[in-house]
Design an enzyme around this catalytic site. Sequence first.
Site, PDB file in Angstrom:
ATOM      1  N   TYR A  10      21.153  36.723  45.197  1.00 28.43           N
ATOM      2  CA  TYR A  10      20.355  37.938  44.997  1.00 28.43           C
ATOM      3  C   TYR A  10      20.053  38.683  46.297  1.00 28.43           C
ATOM      4  O   TYR A  10      19.535  39.796  46.268  1.00 28.43           O
ATOM      5  CB  TYR A  10      19.020  37.598  44.323  1.00 28.43           C
ATOM      6  CG  TYR A  10      19.161  37.114  42.906  1.00 28.43           C
ATOM      7  CD1 TYR A  10      19.515  37.986  41.883  1.00 28.43           C
ATOM      8  CD2 TYR A  10      18.934  35.782  42.583  1.00 28.43           C
ATOM      9  CE1 TYR A  10      19.644  37.552  40.575  1.00 28.43           C
ATOM     10  CE2 TYR A  10      19.062  35.332  41.273  1.00 28.43           C
ATOM     11  CZ  TYR A  10      19.417  36.217  40.281  1.00 28.43           C
ATOM     12  OH  TYR A  10      19.545  35.781  38.990  1.00 28.43           O
ATOM     13  N   HIS A  62      17.491  45.063  43.871  1.00 27.87           N
ATOM     14  CA  HIS A  62      16.133  44.641  43.508  1.00 27.87           C
ATOM     15  C   HIS A  62      15.412  43.990  44.689  1.00 27.87           C
ATOM     16  O   HIS A  62      14.187  43.870  44.676  1.00 27.87           O
ATOM     17  CB  HIS A  62      16.210  43.663  42.331  1.00 27.87           C
ATOM     18  CG  HIS A  62      15.157  43.859  41.287  1.00 27.87           C
ATOM     19  ND1 HIS A  62      14.314  44.949  41.238  1.00 27.87           N
ATOM     20  CD2 HIS A  62      14.803  43.081  40.228  1.00 27.87           C
ATOM     21  CE1 HIS A  62      13.499  44.828  40.196  1.00 27.87           C
ATOM     22  NE2 HIS A  62      13.769  43.714  39.574  1.00 27.87           N
ATOM     23  N   PHE A  83      10.720  34.016  41.023  1.00 26.48           N
ATOM     24  CA  PHE A  83      11.527  35.140  40.552  1.00 26.48           C
ATOM     25  C   PHE A  83      10.649  36.380  40.498  1.00 26.48           C
ATOM     26  O   PHE A  83       9.419  36.308  40.507  1.00 26.48           O
ATOM     27  CB  PHE A  83      12.203  34.817  39.216  1.00 26.48           C
ATOM     28  CG  PHE A  83      13.467  34.036  39.412  1.00 26.48           C
ATOM     29  CD1 PHE A  83      14.658  34.688  39.694  1.00 26.48           C
ATOM     30  CD2 PHE A  83      13.453  32.649  39.380  1.00 26.48           C
ATOM     31  CE1 PHE A  83      15.825  33.973  39.927  1.00 26.48           C
ATOM     32  CE2 PHE A  83      14.607  31.922  39.609  1.00 26.48           C
ATOM     33  CZ  PHE A  83      15.801  32.588  39.881  1.00 26.48           C
ATOM     34  N   ASN A  90       9.617  38.521  38.380  1.00 25.50           N
ATOM     35  CA  ASN A  90       8.556  38.719  37.385  1.00 25.50           C
ATOM     36  C   ASN A  90       7.379  37.766  37.570  1.00 25.50           C
ATOM     37  O   ASN A  90       6.420  37.819  36.806  1.00 25.50           O
ATOM     38  CB  ASN A  90       9.124  38.617  35.962  1.00 25.50           C
ATOM     39  CG  ASN A  90       9.753  37.271  35.675  1.00 25.50           C
ATOM     40  OD1 ASN A  90      10.010  36.494  36.591  1.00 25.50           O
ATOM     41  ND2 ASN A  90      10.006  36.986  34.418  1.00 25.50           N
ATOM     42  N   ASN A 125       8.853  44.870  37.117  1.00 25.90           N
ATOM     43  CA  ASN A 125       8.260  43.583  36.740  1.00 25.90           C
ATOM     44  C   ASN A 125       7.514  42.901  37.878  1.00 25.90           C
ATOM     45  O   ASN A 125       6.523  42.207  37.645  1.00 25.90           O
ATOM     46  CB  ASN A 125       9.335  42.639  36.188  1.00 25.90           C
ATOM     47  CG  ASN A 125       9.797  43.055  34.809  1.00 25.90           C
ATOM     48  OD1 ASN A 125       9.035  43.653  34.053  1.00 25.90           O
ATOM     49  ND2 ASN A 125      11.039  42.755  34.477  1.00 25.90           N
TER      50      ASN A 125
END
Length: 196
Positions: free
Chosen positions: A18, A23, A69, A71, A117
Amino acid sequence: MTQPIKLLVGLANPGPEYAKTRHNAGAWVVEELARVHNVTLKNEPKFFGLTGRIMVNGQDLRLLIPTTFMNLSGKAIAALAKFYQIKPEEIMVAHDELDLLPGVAKFKKGGGHGGHNGLRDTISKLGNNKDFYRLRIGIGHPGHKDKVAGFVLGKAPAKEQELLDAAADESVRCLDILIKDGLSKAQNRLHTFKAE
């Protein structure tokens, strides 16, 4: 600015897969600030994240990249803020922003989560307090809401990544201005910046 910023958070998803996704744009700001100040971010399990501490214009500033993560970002932010008695209005959260183009970044005080989120969980874990600062790093929009999830978890093409990196670098410079001279001066500089 009435309250000094004592904590800068870069929202991200954990893991190398990631690291360069859109993001994670918020985390790039924290990583760049740590690099400029020659600080290594260390994993701190009790804060569920990578943490560091720097001095900016004689002021103590803690850095955090949650390793939860996206969220669940609020869990890390709330844990560190509670431990160091940092109020929501002394926190700045850097995050990716669909509503701004790549190469653009903006400071903002307060507001909702806009469907993000990481911001949603942060607001929730801070007791529904929305008064923290935000540093919005523009990533652009894929054009349709059904494409957003794949878009934010995707990597930007090289030219677009250059724009994102330039905006993150300028944000780091403007954070110094914000801490030294306040929000409006920092906004005046950052909000007129656009990487080409």
